[in-house]
Design an enzyme around this catalytic site. Structure first.
Site, PDB file in Angstrom:
ATOM      1  CG  ASP A 195      -2.308   0.528   0.906  1.00  0.00           C
ATOM      2  OD1 ASP A 195      -2.394   1.755   0.749  1.00  0.00           O
ATOM      3  OD2 ASP A 195      -3.267  -0.252   0.813  1.00  0.00           O
ATOM      4  CG  HIS A 228      -5.247   3.764   0.850  1.00  0.00           C
ATOM      5  ND1 HIS A 228      -4.843   2.474   0.583  1.00  0.00           N
ATOM      6  CD2 HIS A 228      -6.571   3.806   0.563  1.00  0.00           C
ATOM      7  CE1 HIS A 228      -5.878   1.778   0.135  1.00  0.00           C
ATOM      8  NE2 HIS A 228      -6.941   2.562   0.120  1.00  0.00           N
ATOM      9  CB  SER A 394      -9.440   0.491   0.124  1.00  0.00           C
ATOM     10  OG  SER A 394      -8.735   0.760  -1.054  1.00  0.00           O
TER      11      SER A 394
END
Length: 608
Positions: A195, A228, A394
């Site tokens: 990520d 994120h 996600s």
């Protein structure tokens, strides 16, 4: 090799060259030669000349392209510039300087980076035909895959306003609130999160991380500028019972995060680099303590390099989980399409549901979706050190990845296929009966999954099929699909076994074969059908045997040419077609306790 080490090696290399020159040509000899010969001259060594690789200049002063032996010969690539001239090369074997086997020259290569010992990122000159060069490199036996470099988007939607306290509804909805303290394992199960990195100093990650790698900076110290990766990781392993913030699905199980940063250059940056992603997957695949890999990103292009990397992780026995995508709105041009890596074979594709147990409107759907998990307004960790609500597939993906890790912590003997089967067989069926394109097998129920592996008796089937042009596929487990769909390939043979852990339960089965008809029953791993004769399977019958057969039902359904998935047949009934010259393309088999609900409709399993 990290970027700082690379610069040191460059300086050391040219200092060594200078030392050799002074040893071979002492200053006195050079001066004497200059005095005694009108023809011989001494060239002054300038910094520019020091930076020129040997043999780059001819005797006439014309530049001759040098063959690339190491990417240290060229400047470091900038991943944010000239991406249309950048290519990703994935090698078959590890090596310090694999690039030397590509026969490239300094005329072709203007910059590059050895991302890992299996992946190089190379920028070629504007005069070089990128497509032609890629086609040539793809034929090199040392190369597994070659691609244009590109960016892949993470599958998050804009976050709701920052909050410190909130209702972590996602854990009650999947039964994780009942498993917090049920799993206690000494050796950690590691989940690799590929990520934008991780804020390892967040108070809810203290003690729950292991070493990863930051491919953006080339350092082992991982950061998260985008945020994120920190939000994704919180869904898995935010520390439980520490009196701070929220918790991850891992509960008190010994689950650790190995963060791999593959993009995210600034706050809110949603792009990951394909070259870095491939290198991270291959690194994670090499680590024996890594059992699960989470990939909360996706794209709609085809990347052979990404497919190769994922396949290596699968072959290494890793559970690979990915988000199905956020393009599920009816107005979206991508609606219903396959997003990758989620849609690759053997990757668990996860869609998102909301608090009402219905598909989130953005959640991408197709026949590759395997499972669903909460993915809309879920409370998780923020890169700031606090907490936030986040939405997108996600965040449904890491919830499933965390559930896989919990199961492997509870039972170290479980492999990737068994973990997927357990989650599917215990999922809450949503939407139409049985597996469907919107929810897959349904919403995961971690408490039911943990209970199933803690039970004293586990019954299930293992099976594999022989597929036209492919041969024998890998073994599949209860409810998994064996075969193909949409590829016009026939099933030619099948083998079925029972996983009964000492229970007196067997299985027998017969197939209807092109030009032969019903073959007669085979049992317990014997081959039914043919292979090497180009004959299709057209129908199948399966029934249980042994003293325990009265305690269970076997259900099975087939994917038939022109019809798609037929309904479920039961306990020796016929499934498929007869007299229509249509091939079987895939099969799913499930064994359930006697009287349990069928996996789906049983109205039309056989067509004549």
């Amino acid at each position: 090799m990290n970027k700082k080490t690379r610069r040191i090696k460059q300086i050391t290399r040219w200092l060594a060259i200078m030392m050799v020159c002074f040893l071979l040509f002492p200053a006195g000899s050079l001066a004497e030669d200059q005095v005694n010969s009108d023809e011989q001259t001494m060239e002054t060594v300038t910094p520019d000349k020091m930076g020129t690789p040997p043999n780059e200049e001819s005797e006439q002063g014309n530049q001759t392209p040098a063959e690339i032996e190491t990417l240290e010969q060229v400047p470091e690539v900038n991943i944010n510039q000239n991406t249309d001239q950048q290519i990703v090369v994935v090698y078959a074997d590890s090596g310090e300087d694999n690039v030397k086997n590509l026969a490239l020259t300094t005329d072709e290569v203007v910059s590059g980076e050895q991302v890992s010992n299996r992946v190089d990122l190379i920028e070629v000159s504007v005069e070089t035909n990128v497509e032609a060069l890629m086609a040539d490199l793809a034929q090199n036996p040392n190369v597994l895959a070659v691609d244009n470099n590109a960016k892949i988007e993470v599958t998050a939607l804009p976050n709701d306003p920052y909050v410190v306290n909130g209702s972590a509804w996602q854990f009650q909805r999947i039964g994780a609130d009942q498993t917090w303290d049920q799993v206690s394992n000494a050796d950690p199960v590691v989940v690799a999160v590929i990520d934008t990195g991780l804020n390892v100093n967040h108070p809810d990650f203290v003690g729950n991380t292991v070493a990863g790698y930051d491919f953006v900076t080339g350092k082992t110290n991982v950061v998260d500028l985008a945020g994120h990766g920190t939000a994704v990781s919180g869904c898995i392993a935010a520390v439980t019972n520490n009196g701070v913030g929220t918790a991850g699905i891992a509960g008190l199980a010994n689950i650790k995060i190995a963060p791999y940063r593959t993009g995210g250059m600034y706050s809110g940056d949603t792009q990951l680099d394909v070259a870095y992603i491939c290198a991270a997957i291959l690194k994670a695949a090499e680590r024996p303590e890594v059992k699960v890999i989470n990939m909360s990103f996706g794209g709609y292009g085809t990347f052979s390099s990404l497919a190769v990397a994922v396949n290596e992780a699968v072959s290494a026995g890793k559970v690979v989980v990915a988000s199905s995508g956020n393009e599920g709105e009816s107005w979206n041009a991508r609606v219903g399409q396959y997003s990758y890596p989620a849609s690759y074979d053997h990757v668990i594709s996860v869609g998102a549901i909301n608090k009402d147990n219905t598909r989130s409107s953005f959640s991408q759907y197709n026949d590759r979706v395997d499972l669903s998990a909460p993915g809309q307004s879920v409370l998780t960790t923020a890169k700031s050190g606090g907490y936030e609500y986040a939405s997108g597939t996600s965040f449904s993906s890491p919830i499933v990845a965390g559930a896989c890790a919990v199961l492997m912590a509870a039972d170290t003997s479980l492999n990737a296929g068994a973990v997927e089967t357990i989650l599917k067989s215990t999922a809450l069926d949503l939407g139409t009966a049985g597996s469907d394109a919107y929810y897959g097998s349904g919403l995961i129920q971690l408490n039911q999954a943990v209970a199933s592996i803690n039970s004293s008796e586990t019954i299930g089937t293992t099976y594999r099929t022989h597929v036209q042009n492919v041969g024998w596929q890998i073994w599949k487990y209860d409810g998994q699909s064996s075969g193909t769909s949409g590829q016009s390939l026939r099933l030619e043979g099948i083998e079925i076994k029972m996983n009964n852990l000492g229970t007196d339960l067997g299985v027998e089965y017969q197939t209807h074969v092109q030009n032969i008809g019903w073959q007669g029953f085979k049992s317990n791993g014997q081959t039914s059908g043919t292979y090497g004769q180009s004959l299709r399977l057209e129908a199948i019958q399966i029934r249980l045997t042994g003293a325990a057969a009265t305690n269970y039902d076997v259900y099975y359904r087939v994917h038939s040419q022109n019809y798609g998935w037929l309904d479920w047949a039961q306990n020796g009934g016929s499934s498929g077609t007869q007299g229509k010259s249509l091939r079987l393309e895939a099969i799913e088999i499930r064994v359930v306790p006697k009287g349990a609900a069928a996996p789906g409709s049983t109205n039309r399993p056989f067509i004549i």
